[in-house]
Enzyme design. Sequence first.
Site, PDB file in Angstrom:
ATOM      1  N   SER A 132      -2.006   0.418   0.462  1.00 56.37           N
ATOM      2  CA  SER A 132      -1.432   0.792  -0.851  1.00 56.37           C
ATOM      3  C   SER A 132      -1.058  -0.476  -1.593  1.00 56.37           C
ATOM      4  O   SER A 132      -0.752  -1.504  -0.974  1.00 56.37           O
ATOM      5  CB  SER A 132      -0.179   1.644  -0.644  1.00 56.37           C
ATOM      6  OG  SER A 132       0.556   1.756  -1.847  1.00 56.37           O
ATOM      7  N   TYR A 146       7.819   3.458   3.442  1.00 55.63           N
ATOM      8  CA  TYR A 146       6.398   3.465   3.067  1.00 55.63           C
ATOM      9  C   TYR A 146       5.913   2.031   2.832  1.00 55.63           C
ATOM     10  O   TYR A 146       4.828   1.650   3.300  1.00 55.63           O
ATOM     11  CB  TYR A 146       6.228   4.305   1.807  1.00 55.63           C
ATOM     12  CG  TYR A 146       4.799   4.501   1.353  1.00 55.63           C
ATOM     13  CD1 TYR A 146       3.909   5.275   2.087  1.00 55.63           C
ATOM     14  CD2 TYR A 146       4.346   3.929   0.158  1.00 55.63           C
ATOM     15  CE1 TYR A 146       2.603   5.478   1.660  1.00 55.63           C
ATOM     16  CE2 TYR A 146       3.038   4.127  -0.272  1.00 55.63           C
ATOM     17  CZ  TYR A 146       2.170   4.898   0.480  1.00 55.63           C
ATOM     18  OH  TYR A 146       0.878   5.094   0.051  1.00 55.63           O
TER      19      TYR A 146
HETATM   20  P1  NDP Z   1      -2.862  13.626   0.514  1.00 55.26           P
HETATM   21  O1  NDP Z   1      -1.511  14.038   0.980  1.00 55.26           O
HETATM   22  O2  NDP Z   1      -3.428  14.236  -0.698  1.00 55.26           O
HETATM   23  O3  NDP Z   1      -3.912  13.791   1.717  1.00 55.26           O
HETATM   24  C1  NDP Z   1      -3.595  13.231   2.961  1.00 55.26           C
HETATM   25  C2  NDP Z   1      -4.736  13.438   3.912  1.00 55.26           C
HETATM   26  O4  NDP Z   1      -4.381  12.810   5.166  1.00 55.26           O
HETATM   27  C3  NDP Z   1      -4.975  14.890   4.193  1.00 55.26           C
HETATM   28  O5  NDP Z   1      -6.337  15.116   4.460  1.00 55.26           O
HETATM   29  C4  NDP Z   1      -4.142  15.127   5.458  1.00 55.26           C
HETATM   30  O6  NDP Z   1      -4.655  16.142   6.266  1.00 55.26           O
HETATM   31  C5  NDP Z   1      -4.317  13.797   6.180  1.00 55.26           C
HETATM   32  N1  NDP Z   1      -3.204  13.547   7.074  1.00 55.26           N
HETATM   33  C6  NDP Z   1      -1.913  13.325   6.733  1.00 55.26           C
HETATM   34  N2  NDP Z   1      -1.169  13.180   7.846  1.00 55.26           N
HETATM   35  C7  NDP Z   1      -2.007  13.333   8.896  1.00 55.26           C
HETATM   36  C8  NDP Z   1      -1.852  13.299  10.287  1.00 55.26           C
HETATM   37  N3  NDP Z   1      -0.644  13.126  10.863  1.00 55.26           N
HETATM   38  N4  NDP Z   1      -2.929  13.465  11.080  1.00 55.26           N
HETATM   39  C9  NDP Z   1      -4.155  13.675  10.531  1.00 55.26           C
HETATM   40  N5  NDP Z   1      -4.373  13.716   9.211  1.00 55.26           N
HETATM   41  C10 NDP Z   1      -3.311  13.562   8.404  1.00 55.26           C
HETATM   42  O7  NDP Z   1      -2.764  12.034   0.365  1.00 55.26           O
HETATM   43  P2  NDP Z   1      -3.640  11.004  -0.496  1.00 55.26           P
HETATM   44  O8  NDP Z   1      -5.047  11.402  -0.492  1.00 55.26           O
HETATM   45  O9  NDP Z   1      -2.941  10.763  -1.769  1.00 55.26           O
HETATM   46  O10 NDP Z   1      -3.429   9.674   0.373  1.00 55.26           O
HETATM   47  C11 NDP Z   1      -4.364   9.257   1.342  1.00 55.26           C
HETATM   48  C12 NDP Z   1      -4.015   7.831   1.769  1.00 55.26           C
HETATM   49  O11 NDP Z   1      -4.009   6.998   0.627  1.00 55.26           O
HETATM   50  C13 NDP Z   1      -2.649   7.690   2.425  1.00 55.26           C
HETATM   51  O12 NDP Z   1      -2.726   6.743   3.467  1.00 55.26           O
HETATM   52  C14 NDP Z   1      -1.794   7.193   1.284  1.00 55.26           C
HETATM   53  O13 NDP Z   1      -0.680   6.462   1.739  1.00 55.26           O
HETATM   54  C15 NDP Z   1      -2.784   6.317   0.546  1.00 55.26           C
HETATM   55  N6  NDP Z   1      -2.443   6.074  -0.857  1.00 55.26           N
HETATM   56  C16 NDP Z   1      -2.404   7.102  -1.768  1.00 55.26           C
HETATM   57  C17 NDP Z   1      -2.076   6.835  -3.080  1.00 55.26           C
HETATM   58  C18 NDP Z   1      -2.009   7.895  -4.112  1.00 55.26           C
HETATM   59  O14 NDP Z   1      -1.493   7.599  -5.224  1.00 55.26           O
HETATM   60  N7  NDP Z   1      -2.488   9.100  -3.889  1.00 55.26           N
HETATM   61  C19 NDP Z   1      -1.767   5.464  -3.520  1.00 55.26           C
HETATM   62  C20 NDP Z   1      -1.849   4.486  -2.482  1.00 55.26           C
HETATM   63  C21 NDP Z   1      -2.175   4.782  -1.212  1.00 55.26           C
HETATM   64  P3  NDP Z   1      -3.872  17.536   6.545  1.00 55.26           P
HETATM   65  O15 NDP Z   1      -3.406  18.071   5.257  1.00 55.26           O
HETATM   66  O16 NDP Z   1      -4.905  18.365   7.234  1.00 55.26           O
HETATM   67  O17 NDP Z   1      -2.754  17.178   7.463  1.00 55.26           O
END
Ligand code: NDP
Length: 237
Positions: A132, A146
């Site tokens: 991030s 975070y």
């Molecule tokens: P979402 O919450 O929209 O999606 C998260 C995804 O990760 C889902 O598919 C979820 O699956 C999966 N996930 C979360 N926890 C677990 C776990 N314990 N085990 C397996 N799968 C897991 O998040 P984003 O798409 O926004 O974020 C994705 C990544 O990008 C993260 O690492 C986040 O920190 C990073 N990020 C996002 C930003 C943003 O603005 N959106 C900015 C900067 C970084 P399920 O629902 O099935 O658990």
Amino acid sequence: MTSFHQKSVLVLGGSRGIGAAIVRRFAADGARVTFTYASSPAAAAQLASETGTTSVATDSADRDALIARVRESGPLDVLVVNAGFALHGDALDINPDDVDRLLQVNVHAPYHAAVEAARQMPDGGRIIVIGSVNGDRMPMPGMAAYAVSKSAMQGLARGLARDFGPRGITVNVVQPGPIDTDANPADGPMKDVMHGFMAIRRHGRPEEVAGMVAWLAGPEASFVTGAMHTIDGGAGA
Ligand code: NDP
């Protein structure tokens, strides 16, 4: 466009958001894609059926299950660690158990998954972690845990790049700014604050992040390792 015909790709956390866009991108480019999920079986099943990919339930907080999942995936050409989440709130009030879970998912899991993947990965493989912009800077209160977790990804990439570089395996971090997902919707309450920091005043799209991941996974990026790749609409400019 980069082609990943017959390449084996594992995306940790692929059911929704940025991870789902990465799954779609690699599938469209011909890869054999498996992705994990934890809490969204319906979204995972829908995505797998739409894209011809394979979904498997594996909670990244469960270290042994995660390592077993990576091992059972066999030799991976590309590992993408996307699973992650944020905690928001006063550092004095946040439940320490929640902080520990965040560190398990956002820090421990990427480390263990990357090391396990490298055991079987062919020379020239790719390890890409979604960090991030908050790994570089934290412009608001309430998100220290975070920020800790995403800064840790920088050390992971630098260290493991040294360990696996002799085999041509690259280790990189993609650092998004605000991206329109369930976790950070483009019409959410913080949008004006976030857009105020940015040169391009909008949320990014998950596909834009997937494009950077695809480039890092492709042959043109064979000399790029141990590096952070920011995609944030100029939030940190
Ligand atoms: P979402 O919450 O929209 O999606 C998260 C995804 O990760 C889902 O598919 C979820 O699956 C999966 N996930 C979360 N926890 C677990 C776990 N314990 N085990 C397996 N799968 C897991 O998040 P984003 O798409 O926004 O974020 C994705 C990544 O990008 C993260 O690492 C986040 O920190 C990073 N990020 C996002 C930003 C943003 O603005 N959106 C900015 C900067 C970084 P399920 O629902 O099935 O658990």
